[in-house]
Scaffold this motif. Structure first.
Motif, PDB file in Angstrom:
ATOM      1  N   PHE A   7     -50.448  10.899   6.981  1.00  0.00           N
ATOM      2  CA  PHE A   7     -50.535  12.146   7.753  1.00  0.00           C
ATOM      3  C   PHE A   7     -49.426  12.273   8.790  1.00  0.00           C
ATOM      4  O   PHE A   7     -48.837  13.337   8.960  1.00  0.00           O
ATOM      5  N   ILE A   8     -49.139  11.168   9.509  1.00  0.00           N
ATOM      6  CA  ILE A   8     -48.133  11.236  10.583  1.00  0.00           C
ATOM      7  C   ILE A   8     -46.749  11.559  10.015  1.00  0.00           C
ATOM      8  O   ILE A   8     -45.949  12.277  10.622  1.00  0.00           O
ATOM      9  N   SER A   9     -46.461  11.052   8.823  1.00  0.00           N
ATOM     10  CA  SER A   9     -45.150  11.283   8.209  1.00  0.00           C
ATOM     11  C   SER A   9     -45.006  12.705   7.685  1.00  0.00           C
ATOM     12  O   SER A   9     -43.897  13.167   7.414  1.00  0.00           O
ATOM     13  N   GLY A  10     -46.142  13.387   7.528  1.00  0.00           N
ATOM     14  CA  GLY A  10     -46.090  14.740   6.983  1.00  0.00           C
ATOM     15  C   GLY A  10     -46.186  14.783   5.468  1.00  0.00           C
ATOM     16  O   GLY A  10     -46.157  15.866   4.872  1.00  0.00           O
ATOM     17  N   ARG A  11     -46.269  13.597   4.822  1.00  0.00           N
ATOM     18  CA  ARG A  11     -46.421  13.592   3.363  1.00  0.00           C
ATOM     19  C   ARG A  11     -47.715  14.289   2.943  1.00  0.00           C
ATOM     20  O   ARG A  11     -47.795  14.907   1.889  1.00  0.00           O
ATOM     21  N   VAL A  12     -48.722  14.158   3.790  1.00  0.00           N
ATOM     22  CA  VAL A  12     -50.011  14.802   3.509  1.00  0.00           C
ATOM     23  C   VAL A  12     -50.358  15.705   4.682  1.00  0.00           C
ATOM     24  O   VAL A  12     -50.420  15.248   5.829  1.00  0.00           O
ATOM     25  N   LEU A  13     -50.529  16.988   4.403  1.00  0.00           N
ATOM     26  CA  LEU A  13     -50.999  17.926   5.422  1.00  0.00           C
ATOM     27  C   LEU A  13     -52.511  18.043   5.292  1.00  0.00           C
ATOM     28  O   LEU A  13     -53.058  18.091   4.185  1.00  0.00           O
ATOM     29  N   TYR A  14     -53.183  18.120   6.442  1.00  0.00           N
ATOM     30  CA  TYR A  14     -54.646  18.129   6.393  1.00  0.00           C
ATOM     31  C   TYR A  14     -55.174  19.297   5.561  1.00  0.00           C
ATOM     32  O   TYR A  14     -56.148  19.172   4.815  1.00  0.00           O
ATOM     33  N   GLY A  15     -54.518  20.436   5.655  1.00  0.00           N
ATOM     34  CA  GLY A  15     -54.955  21.609   4.901  1.00  0.00           C
ATOM     35  C   GLY A  15     -54.923  21.405   3.406  1.00  0.00           C
ATOM     36  O   GLY A  15     -55.669  22.044   2.658  1.00  0.00           O
ATOM     37  N   ASP A  16     -54.050  20.485   2.940  1.00  0.00           N
ATOM     38  CA  ASP A  16     -53.931  20.250   1.503  1.00  0.00           C
ATOM     39  C   ASP A  16     -55.102  19.463   0.930  1.00  0.00           C
ATOM     40  O   ASP A  16     -55.328  19.482  -0.288  1.00  0.00           O
ATOM     41  N   ILE A  17     -55.823  18.745   1.782  1.00  0.00           N
ATOM     42  CA  ILE A  17     -56.939  17.951   1.248  1.00  0.00           C
ATOM     43  C   ILE A  17     -58.259  18.720   1.307  1.00  0.00           C
ATOM     44  O   ILE A  17     -59.278  18.238   0.814  1.00  0.00           O
ATOM     45  N   ILE A  18     -58.256  19.906   1.918  1.00  0.00           N
ATOM     46  CA  ILE A  18     -59.466  20.735   1.952  1.00  0.00           C
ATOM     47  C   ILE A  18     -59.632  21.435   0.601  1.00  0.00           C
ATOM     48  O   ILE A  18     -58.668  21.935   0.029  1.00  0.00           O
ATOM     49  N   HIS A  19     -60.857  21.490   0.111  1.00  0.00           N
ATOM     50  CA  HIS A  19     -61.129  22.144  -1.177  1.00  0.00           C
ATOM     51  C   HIS A  19     -60.686  23.606  -1.106  1.00  0.00           C
ATOM     52  O   HIS A  19     -60.984  24.301  -0.126  1.00  0.00           O
ATOM     53  N   PRO A  20     -59.954  24.091  -2.127  1.00  0.00           N
ATOM     54  CA  PRO A  20     -59.449  25.480  -2.104  1.00  0.00           C
ATOM     55  C   PRO A  20     -60.552  26.529  -1.895  1.00  0.00           C
ATOM     56  O   PRO A  20     -60.311  27.553  -1.241  1.00  0.00           O
ATOM     57  N   ASP A  21     -61.742  26.280  -2.412  1.00  0.00           N
ATOM     58  CA  ASP A  21     -62.827  27.244  -2.258  1.00  0.00           C
ATOM     59  C   ASP A  21     -63.341  27.308  -0.827  1.00  0.00           C
ATOM     60  O   ASP A  21     -64.026  28.276  -0.456  1.00  0.00           O
ATOM     61  N   ASP A  22     -63.040  26.284  -0.013  1.00  0.00           N
ATOM     62  CA  ASP A  22     -63.513  26.242   1.371  1.00  0.00           C
ATOM     63  C   ASP A  22     -62.418  26.583   2.375  1.00  0.00           C
ATOM     64  O   ASP A  22     -62.705  26.896   3.539  1.00  0.00           O
ATOM     65  N   MET A  23     -61.162  26.511   1.948  1.00  0.00           N
ATOM     66  CA  MET A  23     -60.029  26.646   2.853  1.00  0.00           C
ATOM     67  C   MET A  23     -60.032  27.987   3.593  1.00  0.00           C
ATOM     68  O   MET A  23     -59.854  28.038   4.819  1.00  0.00           O
ATOM     69  N   LYS A  24     -60.248  29.073   2.863  1.00  0.00           N
ATOM     70  CA  LYS A  24     -60.196  30.402   3.476  1.00  0.00           C
ATOM     71  C   LYS A  24     -61.251  30.552   4.561  1.00  0.00           C
ATOM     72  O   LYS A  24     -60.981  31.075   5.642  1.00  0.00           O
ATOM     73  N   LYS A  25     -62.448  30.054   4.285  1.00  0.00           N
ATOM     74  CA  LYS A  25     -63.529  30.159   5.267  1.00  0.00           C
ATOM     75  C   LYS A  25     -63.209  29.362   6.524  1.00  0.00           C
ATOM     76  O   LYS A  25     -63.455  29.803   7.646  1.00  0.00           O
ATOM     77  N   VAL A  26     -62.625  28.153   6.339  1.00  0.00           N
ATOM     78  CA  VAL A  26     -62.257  27.319   7.492  1.00  0.00           C
ATOM     79  C   VAL A  26     -61.208  28.041   8.339  1.00  0.00           C
ATOM     80  O   VAL A  26     -61.322  28.106   9.570  1.00  0.00           O
ATOM     81  N   GLU A  27     -60.191  28.597   7.677  1.00  0.00           N
ATOM     82  CA  GLU A  27     -59.120  29.296   8.404  1.00  0.00           C
ATOM     83  C   GLU A  27     -59.667  30.494   9.169  1.00  0.00           C
ATOM     84  O   GLU A  27     -59.330  30.698  10.348  1.00  0.00           O
ATOM     85  N   GLU A  28     -60.487  31.276   8.506  1.00  0.00           N
ATOM     86  CA  GLU A  28     -61.016  32.494   9.139  1.00  0.00           C
ATOM     87  C   GLU A  28     -61.933  32.174  10.309  1.00  0.00           C
ATOM     88  O   GLU A  28     -61.866  32.830  11.360  1.00  0.00           O
ATOM     89  N   THR A  29     -62.775  31.147  10.148  1.00  0.00           N
ATOM     90  CA  THR A  29     -63.699  30.780  11.228  1.00  0.00           C
ATOM     91  C   THR A  29     -62.937  30.247  12.437  1.00  0.00           C
ATOM     92  O   THR A  29     -63.232  30.600  13.583  1.00  0.00           O
ATOM     93  N   LEU A  30     -61.925  29.392  12.203  1.00  0.00           N
ATOM     94  CA  LEU A  30     -61.122  28.860  13.297  1.00  0.00           C
ATOM     95  C   LEU A  30     -60.367  29.975  14.016  1.00  0.00           C
ATOM     96  O   LEU A  30     -60.342  30.030  15.254  1.00  0.00           O
ATOM     97  N   GLU A  31     -59.764  30.880  13.242  1.00  0.00           N
ATOM     98  CA  GLU A  31     -59.002  31.984  13.842  1.00  0.00           C
ATOM     99  C   GLU A  31     -59.910  32.860  14.691  1.00  0.00           C
ATOM    100  O   GLU A  31     -59.518  33.321  15.773  1.00  0.00           O
ATOM    101  N   LYS A  32     -61.117  33.095  14.239  1.00  0.00           N
ATOM    102  CA  LYS A  32     -62.068  33.914  14.990  1.00  0.00           C
ATOM    103  C   LYS A  32     -62.421  33.246  16.315  1.00  0.00           C
ATOM    104  O   LYS A  32     -62.493  33.903  17.370  1.00  0.00           O
ATOM    105  N   ARG A  33     -62.626  31.928  16.296  1.00  0.00           N
ATOM    106  CA  ARG A  33     -62.951  31.192  17.528  1.00  0.00           C
ATOM    107  C   ARG A  33     -61.787  31.235  18.512  1.00  0.00           C
ATOM    108  O   ARG A  33     -61.984  31.390  19.723  1.00  0.00           O
ATOM    109  N   ILE A  34     -60.558  31.115  17.966  1.00  0.00           N
ATOM    110  CA  ILE A  34     -59.369  31.147  18.835  1.00  0.00           C
ATOM    111  C   ILE A  34     -59.236  32.524  19.485  1.00  0.00           C
ATOM    112  O   ILE A  34     -58.974  32.626  20.690  1.00  0.00           O
TER     113      ILE A  34
END
Length: 523
Positions: free
Chosen positions: A147-174
């Motif tokens: 992760f620190i090297s950037g070879r793996v981004l955290y967003g890439d390990i999230i299931h594609p079917d869940d990614m949009k919901k995570v992004e939208e919920t976080l953006e709403k909280r921000i």
């Protein structure tokens, strides 16, 4: 979760954990209650407080210093606040003789890396690149370097079917200016396995209010989610089974294997027997009390025998009384439940109303017996008595008469009767050919309506207490020679099964009655 009212017992686990890790004197207390003091692996005081603990609880800030009073006067201490999810200080924990902040950091790292929660520090950028990851990320098969090297981004390990919901919920909280974010979603391990995680993240902002970092705790909750799913499916299956049972003819019971068979469970469709679930589960009505007294002995003898023979299940037929006093035949399939020592503790029964089947069997037996008896006599009155005796064995049919046509007097005469008063018999003893009753018989179709009787007879029928009638014309060689007339003082109408039976009897006996009548006319 630690609360502001936590007492020594609730704080003991965390105090022992920290004390075991650092091996140094440890103190802890909540905001509203005194706490614990530990030294050398032993709890010294269960009503402890100290001046630095109290200071931290008031200010909410970590204190590095030397107390000017109290048990640890003159010794270096570090006391940190424990904060709830909403940012409120609920407790404080302190360590004595901590030599440096670096030592504390080492302790914290040890605690974190040995915990199930993986700590991340993400930049607020696309797919959340990581600046810090705790070493226990190996739980998911990754290394810190991934992760620190950037070879793996955290967003890439999230299931594609869940990614949009995570992004939208976080953006709403921000956008709302919230300070934290909580979500459950699926991630892929390095080996490609799918795991459920719970993420609790604290949103960090700069002086201008811009989000700079996201500090997250990611906890594997796969086992809990799988248990929840299994439980959900179990509840769903239970609801499905309950729906199936409650819409079926089988009433389900769970009885204790005790005297009177007290019921722990009854399906809602017990209403078909005229009872409520509460009638049985409350103990108001013991199940044994609704069993016909002539059948109770056989029921308990069968149960006793099957328990003694170590049988898992058995079946039995017997009679029960409904809530309104009617008698039903039921078929009970019972499964015997035993404890670890093999003792029968409960009986799980399915009780089905088989009254119609038993009545059908009974009717068939009556017809067979009647056929045999009719072949033994040529006496008209004997034949008619056999017919009445046979039909009056049917539940609900409690009176009857047989009419035979009199060609000379152009009328039909009541020849044999059962179950009616002498007064009523006199009034219905004959019908002229032009009467309403005779005309309906000549129409050649069975009659199951009280309208069979003319208006001037209606009051007489009412006084007799008759509530339902069956009038079956006797037709021989295309000519009506009489009728079978039956009545009930209890039924509102004659059921279809009884109608079919009576019509079959009429077809069966007319060939025996007609020749005798013809012979009598010739004589």
């Amino acid at each position: 979760m630690i609360s502001e009212d936590a007492g020594p017992e609730e704080l003991e686990a965390i105090a022992i954990a920290v004390h075991s890790l650092v091996g140094l004197p440890t103190t802890i207390r909540s905001l509203n209650k005194k706490g614990l003091r530990l030294e050398k692996g032993v709890i010294i005081d269960r009503e402890y407080t100290g001046p630095v603990l109290e200071e931290v609880l008031k200010t909410g800030k970590t204190v590095h210093g030397v107390p000017k009073g109290g048990t640890y006067l003159g010794r270096n201490v570090v006391v940190c606040p424990i904060v709830s999810n909403d940012g409120k200080v609920v407790a404080a924990i302190g360590i004595v003789d901590l030599l440096s902040v670096l030592k504390m950091q080492e302790i914290v790292r040890t605690v974190v890396n040995n915990s199930p929660a993986v700590v991340f520090l993400w930049r607020n950028e696309e797919k959340w690149p990581s600046e810090f990851v705790s070493e226990n990320v190996v739980h998911f098969g990754y290394t810190v370097e991934d992760f620190i090297s950037g070879r793996v981004l955290y967003g890439d390990i999230i299931h594609p079917d869940d990614m949009k919901k995570v992004e939208e919920t976080l953006e709403k909280r921000i956008r709302r200016g919230e300070v934290d974010f909580n979500a459950e979603y699926r991630i892929f391990t390095k080996a490609g396995d799918l795991r459920w995680v719970n993420e609790r993240t604290f949103i960090q902002r700069n002086e201008d209010g811009e989000v700079t970092y996201l500090q997250g705790l990611v906890l594997d909750v796969t086992d809990r989610k799988e248990n929840e799913e299994a439980l959900r499916k179990s509840f769903e299956m239970q609801r499905l089974l309950r729906t199936i049972i409650n819409n079926s003819q089988a009433v389900a019971f769970l009885w204790e294997n005790k005297e009177n068979m007290p019921a722990e469970y009854v399906s809602e469709n017990v209403t078909q027997f005229g009872y409520t679930v509460e009638d049985f589960t409350s103990g108001k009505i013991p199940y044994v009390s609704i069993i016909h007294r002539d059948d109770i002995g056989e029921v308990f003898e069968t149960l006793k025998h099957n328990i003694a023979e170590k049988q898992d299940s058995f079946g039995i037929e017997y009679r029960i009384y409904t809530g309104d006093g009617k008698l039903l035949w039921v078929d009970e399939k019972t499964f015997i439940q035993r404890d670890e020592e093999g003792r029968a503790t409960h009986l799980q029964g399915l009780v089905v109303d088989i009254t119609e089947r038993k009545e059908a069997q009974k009717m068939l037996e009556i017809q067979r017996e009647l056929s045999t008896n009719l072949n033994t006599t040529w006496n008209l009155h004997a034949i008619l008595n056999l017919v009445l005796d046979a039909c009056l064995q049917i539940n609900g049919i409690d009176s009857g008469g047989i009419y035979i046509k009199d060609e000379l007097l152009d009328q039909i005469n009541l020849v044999e009767t059962r179950g009616i008063s002498p007064e009523f018999k006199e009034k219905v003893s004959k019908y002229k050919a032009d009467s309403n009753e005779a005309k309906q018989v000549w129409a050649e179709k069975p009659i199951y309506s009280m309208d069979f009787y003319s208006e001037n007879m209606a009051q007489t029928v009412k006084e007799e207490g008759i509530t339902a009638v069956a009038v079956i014309p006797l037709k021989y060689s295309n000519e009506i020679i009489g009728s079978l007339n039956f009545a009930s003082h209890t039924l509102d109408k004659i059921p279809w099964s009884i109608r079919n039976f009576l019509e079959s009897i009429a077809l069966q006996v007319v060939s025996h009655i007609a020749p005798v009548c013809i012979q009598a006319d010739l004589s």
